[in-house]
Design an enzyme around this catalytic site. Structure first.
Site, short mmCIF file in Angstrom:
data_model
loop_
_atom_site.label_atom_id
_atom_site.label_comp_id
_atom_site.label_asym_id
_atom_site.label_seq_id
_atom_site.Cartn_x
_atom_site.Cartn_y
_atom_site.Cartn_z
N ASP A 160 0.85 -1.20 0.00
CA ASP A 160 0.00 0.00 0.00
C ASP A 160 0.88 1.25 0.00
OD1 ASP A 160 -2.26 1.54 0.07
OD2 ASP A 160 -2.96 0.86 2.03
N ASP B 222 -7.67 4.43 -3.79
CA ASP B 222 -8.66 4.82 -2.78
C ASP B 222 -9.76 5.65 -3.42
OD1 ASP B 222 -7.05 3.48 -1.06
OD2 ASP B 222 -6.22 5.26 -0.08
#
Ligand code: NAG
Ligand code: NAG
Ligand code: NAG
Ligand code: NAG
Ligand code: NAG
Ligand code: NAG
Ligand code: NAG
Ligand code: NAG
Ligand code: NAG
Length: 747
Positions: free
Chosen positions: A424, A516
């Site tokens: 991430d 996101d």
């Protein structure tokens, strides 16, 4: 689907293509390159052009200082397929000249020719042509050089050192269509007209690989930041800082995108076969906070008899950034948790890792002492912050730092049974957000500075920043391969999930997700084109957060699992995820009733009437496993795309497709083929009971007709049809027989 099989008859090797059912287009004699390359001296500049792979050329250019040949590259030398027969080209050539004559080389169906400028009989401009079956030549592109304007190969020296910036221009025409370029969030499959910064951000992975509808593919093989510009008459590629310019062009018959993907992936890499479990259902949310919660979750999946293949632990599961270890206060016995999850559900586990290291991390001193952390050009300073701590990112470009990372992950996760990793915030530079001081203050956002000019072992953010996420994927890949004692390219036992990537990221056991996203309808819709551009870039292993990642603060119901509006959006988004390379739910949810730090995001979290719908899609996903394996295998063997924008299959059989793609109409940005048999059209607006779908015209020799999955009603192609689409049904059409789809017998 149209598939041309070329049986290359070569002096050295014959490459059989193994698509059963394919339409043979006859045998073709391969035109072996009639030179190993030329080096052209042009004033202070040198240009090296080599035939490369089948039907391709690699071009390198530099002013003054010659490159070493060891510059960062994302293409294989020798390519995975080609006339090279295992021999690397290096910097070889057999012809050198200084531009006072012309030169041409042919490789298969592509020719490069040099030509003069403004009546000059010499040749220092490059032009690329495809040789047609009748031996006529079609110009694909050439260096864009109108009289008395900027040189198509333009160099500047913006800094005190020998690194230069380069702007290379190529001709295009207003009707050219551009597919690929990594991922943006723009509803565009055709990127014509776009200006795209080669700078990574959360949800944006700009990558200079594209296919043209003129029948060529292009790779700007550069690790530097910069820009891609697709104007009406000029395409321009800019590298902000470089020591050599490097690009590749490959040709294929116009409209033959499978061959283009095959040619491109022979250079940039082929995906290995994925681990079988990864093709099942992946359960994730922001975030499962502790061991008990995960064990209870697995128990619940078992009790409800819902299949699940991978359970994911998100960020802040560590005590400090950069520990690369679960916080033992919350996860007292990782091994027993992983075992329990496996026993209850059969699922594997994945854990998030961030590249960021805070000063109070267990690993900080050792990392900084060894030079394993990125610095900045002006000193060792930090590059971003998160939740009150300033951070530096580990330096993925340093092999020893990769080894340190893996060693730590192996000890703390892998050996305890968590064997899959979520890469991430891996975009590089800072934490990959459009603002710095991440997590410090919501008042200071989008400050108008460039990203920090981070310094890595291989160079600065400007000169090599695009390598960062790729090298981070590489770290996990190397770790996997070392620990399983398997070779790259062979079947993966484990998988990583990355928020970013770059040219050829498909070669790793790594899926890329779209970042996101916000939990609103338009964001759902825009992910389709993002996935289709990922496919055209060569990244077959694409996924997204079903349900969107986070609430849109301007939409009261967004991401709130207790509202009917979000529940509806969630079901639509989730059903679409069934027909992606990887089916994964994730996100930060809100709720009215739960008294929890994070609200739930499980198949049973969206109300009694929706649970059976959600579960039915999970079950369908498992039924599709043979089909998935078949299409992943084709991708592995030949680079044949898994998610298929409509132009790939129908541009040559349906005259409307090219035009609709040119305009990026919804039919081409929100519909696609998933493998050879399924036409997927996610519902992208609320409150609908029926949905209009454009059914492409199918070639005369292909399987017909279109059949609606939920009724078996059949339709001819070349028309818009409106079909019932109650909340439990995603508009889905198929070709051939359902039995063949379920058995994977589709090629
Ligand atoms: C081109 O330049 C080379 C090297 O300077 C020279 O030997 C040759 O005669 C020139 N040829 C022409 C056609 O001008
Ligand atoms: C290679 O073949 C092409 C096409 O036939 C021709 O134009 C070119 O002059 C040849 N080049 C060399 C170096 O033989
Ligand atoms: C040769 O083929 C090309 C491409 O198919 C076509 O455009 C061209 O008209 C043909 N030329 C001749 C002389 O037949
Ligand atoms: C684990 O997390 C759950 C959910 O947030 C919470 O209710 C529970 O108290 C936590 N348990 C421990 C042992 O921390
Ligand atoms: C921030 O870090 C503290 C520990 O220093 C932790 O307790 C807290 O949960 C974190 N908060 C967020 C929003 O990440
Ligand atoms: C994998 O093993 C090779 C060979 O021992 C080593 O050079 C490399 O650093 C290892 N990679 C990782 C990430 O541990
Ligand atoms: C195209 O799709 C978007 C997003 O789903 C939708 O808002 C828009 O109305 C559609 N446009 C047309 C012309 O149908
Ligand atoms: C959905 O449709 C119903 C009935 O047609 C209507 O009452 C409602 O306002 C609509 N909701 C939305 C979000 O458009
Ligand atoms: C559609 O046909 C398949 C056989 O190909 C069958 O299994 C399925 O039940 C049928 N679906 C409907 C809704 O009739």
């Amino acid at each position: 689907m149209i598939q041309f099989v070329f049986c290359w008859v070569l002096g050295i090797s014959v490459i059989p293509l193994v698509w059963a059912n394919a339409i043979p287009a006859g045998d073709l004699e391969y035109f072996m390159p009639n030179s190993t390359g030329f080096r052209m001296q042009h004033g202070f500049e040198t240009i090296l052009v080599q035939p490369f792979g089948y039907d391709g050329f690699r071009v390198r250019a530099w002013p003054y200082r010659p490159p070493t040949g060891n510059e960062i590259s994302f293409i294989y030398d020798p390519p995975l397929e080609g006339f090279e027969n295992g021999k690397a080209h290096g910097m070889n050539f057999d012809t050198a000249f200084n531009g006072n004559r012309t030169m041409a080389i042919r490789n298969g169906n592509i020719i490069v020719r040099t030509s003069g400028w403004g009546g000059n009989p010499g040749g220092y401009r490059l032009a690329f042509y495809r040789v047609e079956k009748n031996e006529s030549e079609t110009l694909l592109t050439n260096e864009y050089a109108p009289l008395k304007s900027i040189n198509p190969r333009y160099y500047r020296w913006p800094g005190p050192g020998s690194e230069f910036s380069a702007e290379f221009s190529f001709s295009t025409t207003p009707d050219e269509q551009i597919y690929g370029t990594g991922t943006q969030q723009d509803h565009m499959v055709n990127k014509k007209g776009s200006v795209i910064d080669l700078i990574n951000f959360n949800t944006h992975i700009p990558t200079p690989v594209f296919m043209s509808n003129k029948g060529y593919g292009f790779i700007w093989n550069m690790p530097s930041e910069g820009r891609m510009e697709f104007g009406p008459v000029r395409n321009k590629f800019t590298a902000d800082l470089a020591t050599v310019v490097d690009y590749v062009i490959v040709a294929a018959p116009s409209g033959d995108y499978d061959t283009l993907q095959r040619r491109l992936s022979a250079l940039t890499g082929r995906a290995p076969p994925p681990p079988l479990f990864s093709l099942g259902f992946i359960q994730s949310k922001l975030r499962y906070e502790n061991q008990t919660e995960v064990e209870l979750l697995a128990q619940r999946f078992k009790d409800l008899n819902i299949p699940v293949s991978l359970i994911v632990i998100d960020y802040q599961s560590w005590a400090h950034q950069g520990d690369w270890q679960l916080d033992p206060r919350l996860w007292p016995d990782v091994a027993s948790m992983a075992e329990k999850v496996k026993d209850l559900t059969g699922a594997e586990m994945m854990a998030s890792l961030w590249p960021s290291v805070a000063d109070d991390s267990d690993n900080y001193l050792e990392l900084i002492a060894n030079g394993f952390l990125s610095a900045t050009r002006s000193g060792p300073g930090t590059t971003d912050s998160w939740n009150g701590s300033y951070i530096r990112n580990y330096d993925s470009t340093n092999p020893a730092a990769r080894e340190f990372l893996w060693k730590t992950l192996k000890r703390n996760y892998y050996e305890k049974g968590i064997k899959n990793f979520w890469i991430d915030q891996a975009d590089g530079g800072a934490l990959g957000e459009a603002y710095e001081n991440n997590g410090q203050s919501s008042y200071i956002e989008s400050i108008p500075f460039t990203l920090p000019n981070t310094l890595y072992a291989v160079g600065s953010q400007f000169s090599a920043g695009k390598l960062y996420p790729w090298a981070h994927q590489q770290a996990i890949e190397e770790g996997f391969r070392n620990v399983t004692e398997t070779k790259m390219g062979t079947e993966c036992e484990h998988i990583s999930l990355s928020r970013s990537g770059y040219i050829g990221s498909q070669r790793f056991c790594s899926m890329i997700w779209s970042g996101d996203t916000t939990s609103v309808w338009d964001t759902l819709a825009v992910q389709v084109a993002s996935g289709l551009s990922a496919a055209a870039t060569g990244w077959g292993w694409w996924t997204m957060d079903a349900g969107g990642f986070q609430a849109d603060p301007t939409v009261p119901w967004s991401a709130n699992i207790d509202t009917p509006q979000y529940r509806e959006l969630y079901v639509r988004w989730f059903q679409w995820a069934t027909f992606l390379p990887f089916m994964r739910t994730h996100g930060s949810r809100e709720c009215n009733t739960q008294n929890a730090y994070t609200c739930s995001n499980e198949p049973w979290s969206y109300g009694e009437t929706n649970t059976p719908i959600i579960v039915s899609y999970i079950k369908l996903r498992y039924q599709l496993q043979p089909y998935l394996q078949t299409i992943f295998d084709q991708f592995h063997q030949t680079g044949r795309s898994i998610m298929r924008p409509l132009y790939m299959d129908f541009e040559r059989t349906d005259p409307h497709i090219a035009e609709m793609t040119r305009k990026n109409t919804n039919a081409t940005t929100q519909q696609y083929m998933f493998g050879p048999r399924l036409l997927v059209t996610p519902v992208t607006t609320p409150n609908v009971t029926e949905w209009s779908v454009y059914l492409p015209q199918i070639g005369t020799r292909e399987i017909k007709p279109w059949t609606y999955w939920w009724t078996n009603e059949t339709y001819a192609g070349g028309q818009i049809v409106t079909v019932p689409a109650p909340i439990e049904h995603i508009p889905l059409f198929y070709l051939g027989r359902q039995e063949d789809i379920f058995s994977g017998d589709v090629f």
